[in-house]
Design a protein around this motif. Structure first.
Motif, PDB file in Angstrom:
ATOM      1  N   PRO A   1      26.825  32.642  56.638  1.00 18.23           N
ATOM      2  CA  PRO A   1      25.357  32.712  56.640  1.00 18.23           C
ATOM      3  C   PRO A   1      24.717  31.860  57.724  1.00 18.23           C
ATOM      4  CG  PRO A   1      26.153  31.463  54.740  1.00 18.23           C
ATOM      5  CD  PRO A   1      27.343  32.095  55.360  1.00 18.23           C
ATOM      6  N   LEU A   2      25.312  30.716  58.044  1.00 19.79           N
ATOM      7  CA  LEU A   2      24.772  29.872  59.112  1.00 19.79           C
ATOM      8  C   LEU A   2      24.888  30.581  60.456  1.00 19.79           C
ATOM      9  CD1 LEU A   2      23.610  27.170  60.068  1.00 19.79           C
ATOM     10  CD2 LEU A   2      25.974  26.321  60.254  1.00 19.79           C
ATOM     11  N   GLY A   3      26.047  31.203  60.701  1.00 16.79           N
ATOM     12  CA  GLY A   3      26.227  31.944  61.945  1.00 16.79           C
ATOM     13  C   GLY A   3      25.255  33.103  62.049  1.00 16.79           C
ATOM     14  N   ALA A   4      25.042  33.808  60.944  1.00 15.04           N
ATOM     15  CA  ALA A   4      24.099  34.927  60.947  1.00 15.04           C
ATOM     16  C   ALA A   4      22.679  34.440  61.243  1.00 15.04           C
ATOM     17  CB  ALA A   4      24.140  35.639  59.598  1.00 15.04           C
ATOM     18  N   ARG A   5      22.326  33.284  60.695  1.00 12.24           N
ATOM     19  CA  ARG A   5      20.997  32.721  60.953  1.00 12.24           C
ATOM     20  C   ARG A   5      20.824  32.379  62.426  1.00 12.24           C
ATOM     21  NH1 ARG A   5      15.880  32.976  59.225  1.00 12.24           N
ATOM     22  NH2 ARG A   5      14.761  31.009  59.549  1.00 12.24           N
ATOM     23  N   VAL A   6      21.858  31.827  63.035  1.00  9.95           N
ATOM     24  CA  VAL A   6      21.818  31.496  64.464  1.00  9.95           C
ATOM     25  C   VAL A   6      21.606  32.759  65.295  1.00  9.95           C
ATOM     26  CG1 VAL A   6      23.231  30.699  66.400  1.00  9.95           C
ATOM     27  CG2 VAL A   6      23.176  29.381  64.285  1.00  9.95           C
ATOM     28  N   VAL A   7      22.339  33.814  64.953  1.00 10.35           N
ATOM     29  CA  VAL A   7      22.225  35.073  65.703  1.00 10.35           C
ATOM     30  C   VAL A   7      20.831  35.670  65.543  1.00 10.35           C
ATOM     31  CG1 VAL A   7      23.069  37.442  65.861  1.00 10.35           C
ATOM     32  CG2 VAL A   7      24.690  35.562  65.607  1.00 10.35           C
ATOM     33  N   GLU A   8      20.303  35.671  64.315  1.00  8.40           N
ATOM     34  CA  GLU A   8      18.983  36.239  64.079  1.00  8.40           C
ATOM     35  C   GLU A   8      17.892  35.468  64.806  1.00  8.40           C
ATOM     36  OE1 GLU A   8      18.660  36.096  59.868  1.00  8.40           O
ATOM     37  OE2 GLU A   8      19.789  37.946  59.521  1.00  8.40           O
ATOM     38  N   THR A   9      18.070  34.167  64.973  1.00  6.53           N
ATOM     39  CA  THR A   9      17.035  33.330  65.579  1.00  6.53           C
ATOM     40  C   THR A   9      17.129  33.303  67.102  1.00  6.53           C
ATOM     41  OG1 THR A   9      17.070  31.920  63.602  1.00  6.53           O
ATOM     42  CG2 THR A   9      15.988  31.029  65.564  1.00  6.53           C
ATOM     43  N   TRP A  10      18.333  33.152  67.626  1.00  6.05           N
ATOM     44  CA  TRP A  10      18.481  32.947  69.068  1.00  6.05           C
ATOM     45  C   TRP A  10      19.333  33.997  69.781  1.00  6.05           C
ATOM     46  CZ3 TRP A  10      19.185  28.347  65.962  1.00  6.05           C
ATOM     47  CH2 TRP A  10      18.083  27.494  65.992  1.00  6.05           C
ATOM     48  N   GLY A  11      19.964  34.885  69.051  1.00  2.00           N
ATOM     49  CA  GLY A  11      20.774  35.913  69.684  1.00  2.00           C
ATOM     50  C   GLY A  11      22.260  35.602  69.629  1.00  2.00           C
ATOM     51  N   TRP A  12      23.066  36.603  70.023  1.00  7.36           N
ATOM     52  CA  TRP A  12      24.517  36.465  69.921  1.00  7.36           C
ATOM     53  C   TRP A  12      25.073  35.351  70.798  1.00  7.36           C
ATOM     54  CZ3 TRP A  12      27.422  38.283  66.195  1.00  7.36           C
ATOM     55  CH2 TRP A  12      27.012  39.426  65.495  1.00  7.36           C
ATOM     56  N   HIS A  13      24.502  35.173  71.983  1.00 10.15           N
ATOM     57  CA  HIS A  13      25.039  34.144  72.873  1.00 10.15           C
ATOM     58  C   HIS A  13      24.954  32.751  72.234  1.00 10.15           C
ATOM     59  CE1 HIS A  13      20.715  33.808  73.582  1.00 10.15           C
ATOM     60  NE2 HIS A  13      20.940  32.588  74.045  1.00 10.15           N
ATOM     61  N   ALA A  14      23.956  32.541  71.362  1.00  6.86           N
ATOM     62  CA  ALA A  14      23.806  31.242  70.711  1.00  6.86           C
ATOM     63  C   ALA A  14      24.934  30.957  69.737  1.00  6.86           C
ATOM     64  CB  ALA A  14      22.458  31.173  69.988  1.00  6.86           C
ATOM     65  N   LEU A  15      25.554  32.011  69.206  1.00  9.13           N
ATOM     66  CA  LEU A  15      26.673  31.784  68.291  1.00  9.13           C
ATOM     67  C   LEU A  15      27.839  31.137  69.023  1.00  9.13           C
ATOM     68  CD1 LEU A  15      27.937  32.066  65.508  1.00  9.13           C
ATOM     69  CD2 LEU A  15      28.590  34.412  66.092  1.00  9.13           C
ATOM     70  N   GLY A  16      28.106  31.593  70.247  1.00  3.11           N
ATOM     71  CA  GLY A  16      29.155  30.960  71.043  1.00  3.11           C
ATOM     72  C   GLY A  16      28.846  29.504  71.327  1.00  3.11           C
ATOM     73  N   LEU A  17      27.589  29.203  71.632  1.00  2.00           N
ATOM     74  CA  LEU A  17      27.192  27.817  71.876  1.00  2.00           C
ATOM     75  C   LEU A  17      27.311  26.984  70.600  1.00  2.00           C
ATOM     76  CD1 LEU A  17      24.051  28.395  74.133  1.00  2.00           C
ATOM     77  CD2 LEU A  17      26.347  27.681  74.844  1.00  2.00           C
ATOM     78  N   ALA A  18      26.986  27.573  69.454  1.00  2.00           N
ATOM     79  CA  ALA A  18      27.112  26.857  68.180  1.00  2.00           C
ATOM     80  C   ALA A  18      28.573  26.516  67.896  1.00  2.00           C
ATOM     81  CB  ALA A  18      26.526  27.702  67.049  1.00  2.00           C
TER      82      ALA A  18
END
Length: 409
Positions: free
Chosen positions: A352-369
Protein backbone atom coordinates in the motif's frame (compact mmCIF):
# COMPACT_ATOMS: atom_id res chain seq x y z
CA UNK A 1 28.78 -33.32 6.25
CA UNK A 2 25.70 -34.39 4.28
CA UNK A 3 24.13 -35.96 7.38
CA UNK A 4 24.82 -32.85 9.47
CA UNK A 5 22.83 -30.79 6.97
CA UNK A 6 19.78 -33.06 7.03
CA UNK A 7 18.14 -31.34 10.03
CA UNK A 8 18.91 -27.93 8.52
CA UNK A 9 17.30 -28.88 5.21
CA UNK A 10 14.33 -30.41 7.05
CA UNK A 11 13.77 -27.22 9.04
CA UNK A 12 14.17 -25.10 5.90
CA UNK A 13 11.57 -27.20 4.08
CA UNK A 14 9.22 -26.75 7.04
CA UNK A 15 9.68 -23.00 6.66
CA UNK A 16 9.03 -23.25 2.91
CA UNK A 17 5.83 -25.16 3.66
CA UNK A 18 4.71 -22.50 6.13
CA UNK A 19 5.46 -19.70 3.64
CA UNK A 20 3.46 -21.54 0.97
CA UNK A 21 0.39 -20.80 3.09
CA UNK A 22 1.01 -17.11 2.42
CA UNK A 23 0.53 -17.63 -1.30
CA UNK A 24 -2.35 -20.09 -1.40
CA UNK A 25 -5.13 -17.58 -0.67
CA UNK A 26 -3.62 -15.01 -3.03
CA UNK A 27 -3.96 -17.54 -5.84
CA UNK A 28 -7.48 -18.51 -4.75
CA UNK A 29 -8.67 -14.92 -4.21
CA UNK A 30 -11.16 -14.91 -7.14
CA UNK A 31 -12.55 -18.24 -5.96
CA UNK A 32 -12.82 -16.96 -2.38
CA UNK A 33 -14.78 -13.91 -3.49
CA UNK A 34 -17.23 -16.01 -5.48
CA UNK A 35 -17.61 -18.75 -2.87
CA UNK A 36 -17.94 -16.58 0.26
CA UNK A 37 -19.24 -13.31 -1.22
CA UNK A 38 -16.17 -11.32 -0.19
CA UNK A 39 -15.32 -7.84 -1.41
CA UNK A 40 -11.89 -7.19 -2.90
CA UNK A 41 -10.79 -5.53 0.35
CA UNK A 42 -12.00 -8.51 2.42
CA UNK A 43 -10.16 -10.93 0.15
CA UNK A 44 -7.01 -8.85 0.53
CA UNK A 45 -7.39 -8.89 4.32
CA UNK A 46 -7.80 -12.65 4.26
CA UNK A 47 -4.54 -12.99 2.33
CA UNK A 48 -2.60 -10.67 4.64
CA UNK A 49 -4.09 -12.07 7.86
CA UNK A 50 -1.29 -14.63 8.01
CA UNK A 51 1.24 -11.79 8.46
CA UNK A 52 -0.76 -9.76 10.96
CA UNK A 53 0.20 -12.05 13.86
CA UNK A 54 3.89 -11.64 13.08
CA UNK A 55 3.58 -7.88 12.71
CA UNK A 56 1.85 -7.59 16.10
CA UNK A 57 3.28 -10.40 18.21
CA UNK A 58 6.58 -11.48 16.65
CA UNK A 59 8.76 -10.23 19.49
CA UNK A 60 6.43 -11.61 22.17
CA UNK A 61 6.47 -15.00 20.44
CA UNK A 62 10.27 -14.89 20.36
CA UNK A 63 10.35 -14.31 24.10
CA UNK A 64 7.89 -17.17 24.62
CA UNK A 65 10.05 -19.53 22.58
CA UNK A 66 13.05 -18.51 24.66
CA UNK A 67 11.06 -19.51 27.72
CA UNK A 68 9.24 -22.65 26.50
CA UNK A 69 11.70 -24.04 23.95
CA UNK A 70 11.84 -23.93 20.16
CA UNK A 71 11.24 -27.65 19.60
CA UNK A 72 7.98 -27.68 21.53
CA UNK A 73 6.57 -24.58 19.84
CA UNK A 74 7.65 -25.70 16.36
CA UNK A 75 5.43 -28.76 16.81
CA UNK A 76 2.63 -26.57 18.17
CA UNK A 77 2.91 -24.27 15.17
CA UNK A 78 2.74 -27.14 12.68
CA UNK A 79 -0.25 -28.60 14.52
CA UNK A 80 -2.06 -25.26 14.25
CA UNK A 81 -1.23 -25.00 10.54
CA UNK A 82 -2.61 -28.50 9.91
CA UNK A 83 -5.78 -27.89 11.95
CA UNK A 84 -6.41 -24.47 10.42
CA UNK A 85 -5.92 -25.77 6.87
CA UNK A 86 -8.51 -28.50 7.48
CA UNK A 87 -10.91 -25.97 9.02
CA UNK A 88 -10.50 -23.69 6.00
CA UNK A 89 -11.34 -26.56 3.69
CA UNK A 90 -14.51 -27.30 5.66
CA UNK A 91 -15.58 -23.66 6.15
CA UNK A 92 -19.09 -22.84 4.96
CA UNK A 93 -19.09 -19.15 5.87
CA UNK A 94 -16.80 -16.13 5.82
CA UNK A 95 -16.64 -15.87 9.63
CA UNK A 96 -15.36 -19.44 9.99
CA UNK A 97 -12.86 -18.88 7.20
CA UNK A 98 -11.45 -15.73 8.80
CA UNK A 99 -11.20 -17.47 12.18
CA UNK A 100 -9.33 -20.40 10.69
CA UNK A 101 -6.97 -18.04 8.85
CA UNK A 102 -6.22 -16.19 12.10
CA UNK A 103 -5.34 -19.50 13.80
CA UNK A 104 -3.19 -20.35 10.79
CA UNK A 105 -1.37 -17.05 11.31
CA UNK A 106 -0.48 -18.03 14.87
CA UNK A 107 0.86 -21.36 13.63
CA UNK A 108 2.90 -19.62 10.94
CA UNK A 109 4.34 -17.22 13.51
CA UNK A 110 5.48 -20.04 15.81
CA UNK A 111 7.08 -22.00 12.96
CA UNK A 112 9.07 -19.13 11.45
CA UNK A 113 10.55 -18.14 14.81
CA UNK A 114 11.16 -21.62 16.20
CA UNK A 115 12.74 -23.13 13.06
CA UNK A 116 15.71 -20.72 12.72
CA UNK A 117 16.24 -20.92 16.47
CA UNK A 118 16.54 -24.70 16.11
CA UNK A 119 18.82 -24.34 13.09
CA UNK A 120 21.25 -22.35 15.22
CA UNK A 121 21.19 -25.03 17.93
CA UNK A 122 21.84 -27.97 15.57
CA UNK A 123 24.64 -26.43 13.49
CA UNK A 124 28.32 -26.00 14.18
CA UNK A 125 30.00 -22.61 14.19
CA UNK A 126 31.50 -23.35 10.78
CA UNK A 127 28.18 -24.17 9.09
CA UNK A 128 25.84 -21.85 10.99
CA UNK A 129 26.19 -18.79 8.77
CA UNK A 130 25.51 -20.78 5.59
CA UNK A 131 22.52 -22.48 7.23
CA UNK A 132 21.00 -19.14 8.26
CA UNK A 133 21.60 -17.71 4.79
CA UNK A 134 19.67 -20.67 3.38
CA UNK A 135 16.88 -20.12 5.91
CA UNK A 136 16.54 -16.48 4.84
CA UNK A 137 15.17 -17.70 1.46
CA UNK A 138 12.21 -19.63 2.86
CA UNK A 139 9.63 -16.92 2.09
CA UNK A 140 10.32 -16.37 -1.64
CA UNK A 141 10.78 -20.09 -2.24
CA UNK A 142 7.62 -20.88 -0.28
CA UNK A 143 5.67 -18.20 -2.10
CA UNK A 144 6.80 -19.55 -5.48
CA UNK A 145 5.97 -23.15 -4.52
CA UNK A 146 2.68 -22.19 -2.91
CA UNK A 147 1.56 -20.23 -5.96
CA UNK A 148 2.50 -22.93 -8.45
CA UNK A 149 1.08 -25.88 -6.50
CA UNK A 150 -2.10 -24.16 -5.39
CA UNK A 151 -2.94 -23.25 -8.97
CA UNK A 152 -2.62 -26.89 -10.01
CA UNK A 153 -4.48 -28.23 -6.97
CA UNK A 154 -7.47 -25.91 -7.36
CA UNK A 155 -8.00 -27.12 -10.92
CA UNK A 156 -7.73 -30.75 -9.79
CA UNK A 157 -9.54 -30.95 -6.43
CA UNK A 158 -11.23 -27.57 -5.87
CA UNK A 159 -11.11 -25.19 -2.91
CA UNK A 160 -11.85 -27.67 -0.13
CA UNK A 161 -9.54 -30.36 -1.49
CA UNK A 162 -6.68 -27.87 -1.94
CA UNK A 163 -6.83 -26.82 1.70
CA UNK A 164 -7.00 -30.45 2.80
CA UNK A 165 -3.87 -31.26 0.79
CA UNK A 166 -1.99 -28.39 2.43
CA UNK A 167 -3.30 -29.52 5.82
CA UNK A 168 -2.03 -33.05 5.18
CA UNK A 169 1.39 -31.67 4.19
CA UNK A 170 1.59 -29.74 7.47
CA UNK A 171 0.53 -32.85 9.40
CA UNK A 172 3.29 -34.85 7.68
CA UNK A 173 5.79 -32.11 8.60
CA UNK A 174 4.57 -32.32 12.20
CA UNK A 175 5.22 -36.07 12.26
CA UNK A 176 8.69 -35.49 10.81
CA UNK A 177 9.48 -32.76 13.34
CA UNK A 178 8.59 -35.05 16.24
CA UNK A 179 11.20 -37.53 15.00
CA UNK A 180 13.99 -34.96 14.81
CA UNK A 181 16.85 -35.54 17.18
CA UNK A 182 17.07 -32.92 19.87
CA UNK A 183 20.05 -30.60 20.12
CA UNK A 184 22.99 -32.19 21.98
CA UNK A 185 22.86 -29.26 24.41
CA UNK A 186 19.57 -28.48 26.12
CA UNK A 187 18.26 -24.99 25.40
CA UNK A 188 18.38 -22.52 28.24
CA UNK A 189 14.97 -21.56 29.54
CA UNK A 190 14.48 -17.93 30.35
CA UNK A 191 13.92 -14.52 28.88
CA UNK A 192 16.69 -12.15 27.82
CA UNK A 193 16.42 -9.07 25.65
CA UNK A 194 18.75 -8.84 22.64
CA UNK A 195 21.30 -6.05 22.53
CA UNK A 196 20.61 -2.83 20.63
CA UNK A 197 22.54 -4.01 17.55
CA UNK A 198 19.92 -6.68 16.90
CA UNK A 199 17.11 -4.14 17.14
CA UNK A 200 18.80 -1.96 14.53
CA UNK A 201 19.60 -4.92 12.25
CA UNK A 202 16.04 -6.24 12.38
CA UNK A 203 14.72 -2.75 11.63
CA UNK A 204 17.05 -2.78 8.61
CA UNK A 205 15.51 -6.10 7.59
CA UNK A 206 12.11 -4.45 7.88
CA UNK A 207 13.22 -1.75 5.41
CA UNK A 208 14.25 -4.56 3.05
CA UNK A 209 10.87 -6.27 3.22
CA UNK A 210 9.07 -2.96 2.63
CA UNK A 211 10.81 -2.25 -0.67
CA UNK A 212 10.96 -5.85 -1.91
CA UNK A 213 7.27 -6.46 -1.21
CA UNK A 214 6.36 -3.14 -2.84
CA UNK A 215 8.42 -3.99 -5.92
CA UNK A 216 7.05 -7.50 -6.39
CA UNK A 217 3.45 -6.51 -5.61
CA UNK A 218 3.36 -3.57 -8.04
CA UNK A 219 5.63 -4.93 -10.78
CA UNK A 220 2.82 -6.80 -12.61
CA UNK A 221 0.71 -3.64 -12.86
CA UNK A 222 3.67 -1.63 -14.08
CA UNK A 223 4.56 -4.20 -16.71
CA UNK A 224 1.01 -4.38 -18.05
CA UNK A 225 0.52 -0.60 -18.08
CA UNK A 226 3.93 0.57 -19.30
CA UNK A 227 5.44 -2.24 -21.35
CA UNK A 228 2.28 -3.72 -22.82
CA UNK A 229 2.97 -7.11 -21.26
CA UNK A 230 0.22 -9.68 -20.94
CA UNK A 231 -0.95 -10.75 -17.50
CA UNK A 232 0.75 -14.09 -18.03
CA UNK A 233 4.02 -12.46 -19.04
CA UNK A 234 3.90 -10.06 -16.09
CA UNK A 235 3.22 -13.01 -13.74
CA UNK A 236 6.25 -14.93 -15.01
CA UNK A 237 8.46 -11.83 -14.73
CA UNK A 238 7.33 -11.22 -11.15
CA UNK A 239 7.95 -14.86 -10.23
CA UNK A 240 11.50 -14.58 -11.61
CA UNK A 241 12.06 -11.42 -9.59
CA UNK A 242 10.74 -13.04 -6.39
CA UNK A 243 12.79 -16.22 -6.72
CA UNK A 244 15.94 -14.14 -7.38
CA UNK A 245 16.35 -14.03 -3.60
CA UNK A 246 17.52 -17.65 -3.75
CA UNK A 247 20.65 -17.05 -5.90
CA UNK A 248 21.19 -13.93 -3.79
CA UNK A 249 21.39 -16.14 -0.70
CA UNK A 250 23.77 -18.50 -2.55
CA UNK A 251 26.08 -15.56 -3.24
CA UNK A 252 25.86 -14.60 0.43
CA UNK A 253 26.93 -18.13 1.42
CA UNK A 254 30.00 -17.85 -0.82
CA UNK A 255 30.86 -14.47 0.70
CA UNK A 256 30.43 -15.84 4.21
CA UNK A 257 32.80 -18.72 3.47
CA UNK A 258 35.47 -16.29 2.35
CA UNK A 259 34.95 -13.77 5.13
CA UNK A 260 35.82 -15.70 8.27
CA UNK A 261 38.60 -13.26 9.09
CA UNK A 262 36.13 -10.75 10.46
CA UNK A 263 32.99 -8.74 10.04
CA UNK A 264 34.68 -5.96 8.01
CA UNK A 265 34.64 -8.02 4.82
CA UNK A 266 30.98 -8.77 5.37
CA UNK A 267 30.28 -5.07 5.90
CA UNK A 268 32.14 -4.27 2.67
CA UNK A 269 30.04 -6.85 0.80
CA UNK A 270 26.79 -5.42 2.18
CA UNK A 271 27.86 -1.88 1.27
CA UNK A 272 28.66 -2.95 -2.30
CA UNK A 273 25.41 -4.87 -2.75
CA UNK A 274 23.16 -2.17 -1.33
CA UNK A 275 24.89 0.64 -3.24
CA UNK A 276 24.35 -1.38 -6.43
CA UNK A 277 20.70 -1.84 -5.43
CA UNK A 278 20.33 1.90 -4.89
CA UNK A 279 21.75 2.64 -8.34
CA UNK A 280 19.66 0.05 -10.19
CA UNK A 281 16.28 0.61 -8.51
CA UNK A 282 15.35 3.86 -10.34
CA UNK A 283 16.23 2.26 -13.68
CA UNK A 284 13.63 -0.43 -13.12
CA UNK A 285 10.84 2.11 -13.47
CA UNK A 286 12.36 4.98 -15.47
CA UNK A 287 14.33 3.21 -18.19
CA UNK A 288 11.77 0.42 -18.36
CA UNK A 289 8.96 2.83 -19.16
CA UNK A 290 9.95 2.54 -22.81
CA UNK A 291 11.86 -0.74 -22.55
CA UNK A 292 10.84 -4.29 -23.45
CA UNK A 293 9.63 -6.78 -20.88
CA UNK A 294 12.99 -8.54 -20.69
CA UNK A 295 14.90 -5.42 -19.74
CA UNK A 296 12.41 -4.55 -17.03
CA UNK A 297 12.58 -8.08 -15.65
CA UNK A 298 16.38 -8.00 -15.64
CA UNK A 299 16.42 -4.79 -13.58
CA UNK A 300 13.90 -6.18 -11.08
CA UNK A 301 15.77 -9.49 -10.76
CA UNK A 302 19.04 -7.67 -10.07
CA UNK A 303 17.46 -5.41 -7.46
CA UNK A 304 15.97 -8.38 -5.59
CA UNK A 305 19.08 -10.59 -5.91
CA UNK A 306 21.58 -7.94 -4.82
CA UNK A 307 19.51 -6.76 -1.87
CA UNK A 308 18.91 -10.41 -0.88
CA UNK A 309 22.68 -10.88 -0.54
CA UNK A 310 22.78 -8.12 2.05
CA UNK A 311 19.59 -9.33 3.78
CA UNK A 312 20.99 -12.88 4.07
CA UNK A 313 24.20 -11.59 5.64
CA UNK A 314 22.18 -9.47 8.09
CA UNK A 315 20.22 -12.57 9.09
CA UNK A 316 23.42 -14.56 9.76
CA UNK A 317 24.74 -11.73 11.96
CA UNK A 318 21.70 -11.66 14.26
CA UNK A 319 23.00 -14.06 16.95
CA UNK A 320 26.19 -12.03 17.33
CA UNK A 321 24.40 -8.69 17.20
CA UNK A 322 21.89 -9.91 19.80
CA UNK A 323 24.76 -10.57 22.21
CA UNK A 324 24.18 -14.34 22.36
CA UNK A 325 26.90 -16.17 24.28
CA UNK A 326 25.99 -19.64 22.97
CA UNK A 327 23.75 -21.37 20.45
CA UNK A 328 21.21 -21.97 23.24
CA UNK A 329 21.04 -18.35 24.43
CA UNK A 330 17.41 -17.14 24.66
CA UNK A 331 18.45 -13.85 23.03
CA UNK A 332 18.51 -15.74 19.72
CA UNK A 333 14.81 -16.61 19.87
CA UNK A 334 14.01 -13.04 20.90
CA UNK A 335 16.01 -11.69 17.93
CA UNK A 336 14.21 -14.10 15.60
CA UNK A 337 10.95 -12.77 16.97
CA UNK A 338 12.09 -9.23 16.24
CA UNK A 339 13.07 -10.01 12.64
CA UNK A 340 9.70 -11.73 12.15
CA UNK A 341 7.85 -8.74 13.55
CA UNK A 342 9.67 -6.15 11.44
CA UNK A 343 9.63 -8.40 8.37
CA UNK A 344 5.89 -9.05 8.63
CA UNK A 345 5.20 -5.37 9.24
CA UNK A 346 7.25 -4.51 6.17
CA UNK A 347 5.34 -7.01 4.04
CA UNK A 348 2.05 -5.46 5.19
CA UNK A 349 3.14 -1.84 4.73
CA UNK A 350 5.14 -2.20 1.51
CA UNK A 351 2.44 -2.72 -1.16
CA UNK A 352 0.00 0.00 0.00
CA UNK A 353 2.86 2.43 0.66
CA UNK A 354 4.31 1.77 -2.79
CA UNK A 355 0.90 2.23 -4.39
CA UNK A 356 0.49 5.55 -2.57
CA UNK A 357 3.87 6.73 -3.86
CA UNK A 358 2.91 5.81 -7.43
CA UNK A 359 -0.49 7.52 -7.19
CA UNK A 360 1.07 10.71 -5.81
CA UNK A 361 4.30 11.09 -7.77
CA UNK A 362 4.26 8.49 -10.54
CA UNK A 363 6.08 5.24 -11.26
CA UNK A 364 9.54 6.77 -11.35
CA UNK A 365 9.10 7.79 -7.69
CA UNK A 366 8.74 4.15 -6.69
CA UNK A 367 12.28 3.47 -7.88
CA UNK A 368 13.53 6.46 -5.90
CA UNK A 369 11.62 5.24 -2.82
CA UNK A 370 13.33 1.85 -3.12
CA UNK A 371 16.68 3.64 -3.32
CA UNK A 372 15.91 5.60 -0.14
CA UNK A 373 14.81 2.47 1.74
CA UNK A 374 17.91 0.55 0.61
CA UNK A 375 20.00 3.47 1.85
CA UNK A 376 18.19 3.40 5.19
CA UNK A 377 18.82 -0.35 5.40
CA UNK A 378 22.53 0.22 4.79
CA UNK A 379 22.77 3.00 7.39
CA UNK A 380 21.00 0.88 10.02
CA UNK A 381 23.21 -2.16 9.36
CA UNK A 382 26.40 -0.12 9.65
CA UNK A 383 25.11 1.54 12.83
CA UNK A 384 24.25 -1.86 14.30
CA UNK A 385 27.73 -3.17 13.59
CA UNK A 386 29.36 0.01 14.86
CA UNK A 387 27.50 -0.19 18.16
CA UNK A 388 27.94 -3.94 18.61
CA UNK A 389 31.69 -4.20 18.09
CA UNK A 390 32.70 -2.26 21.25
CA UNK A 391 30.09 -4.18 23.28
CA UNK A 392 31.42 -7.50 21.96
CA UNK A 393 35.03 -6.55 22.69
CA UNK A 394 34.10 -5.50 26.23
CA UNK A 395 32.22 -8.77 26.78
CA UNK A 396 35.17 -10.84 25.59
CA UNK A 397 37.49 -8.87 27.89
CA UNK A 398 35.14 -9.42 30.83
CA UNK A 399 35.05 -13.16 30.10
CA UNK A 400 38.84 -13.45 29.83
CA UNK A 401 40.03 -11.28 32.71
CA UNK A 402 38.72 -13.43 35.61
CA UNK A 403 40.49 -16.52 34.21
CA UNK A 404 43.80 -14.70 33.80
CA UNK A 405 43.68 -13.13 37.20
CA UNK A 406 44.26 -9.66 35.77
CA UNK A 407 42.84 -6.72 37.64
CA UNK A 408 40.20 -4.70 35.85
CA UNK A 409 40.97 -1.04 35.34
Amino acid sequence: MARSWLPVLSLWLIGVLAAAQLAKFAVMAPLLRARFGLSLAQAGLLVSLLEVGGALFGFAAGLAIGRLGARRLLSAGLALLAAAGAAEGLSSGAAALFTARAVEGIGYLLVVIAAPTMIISVTTTASRAAALALWSTFVPVGMACGSALTGQLVDAVGFGGTNMVWSAACLAALMASLRMRPSPVAPRAGIALPQVGAWLATLAFGCYTVFVSALTALLPTFLVERTGASIGGASVATSLASIAALPGAAIAILILRGARSGYRRLAAAMIAMLLATMMLAPGTFVVAATAPLRQTTAFAVLVVALSAVAASIVFTRLPALAGARSAEDSRIAAANGLVTQFGAAGALVGPPLGARVVETWGWHALGLAITILAGAMLALVLLAEGISQPLRQRRVRDDIEPSTGEART
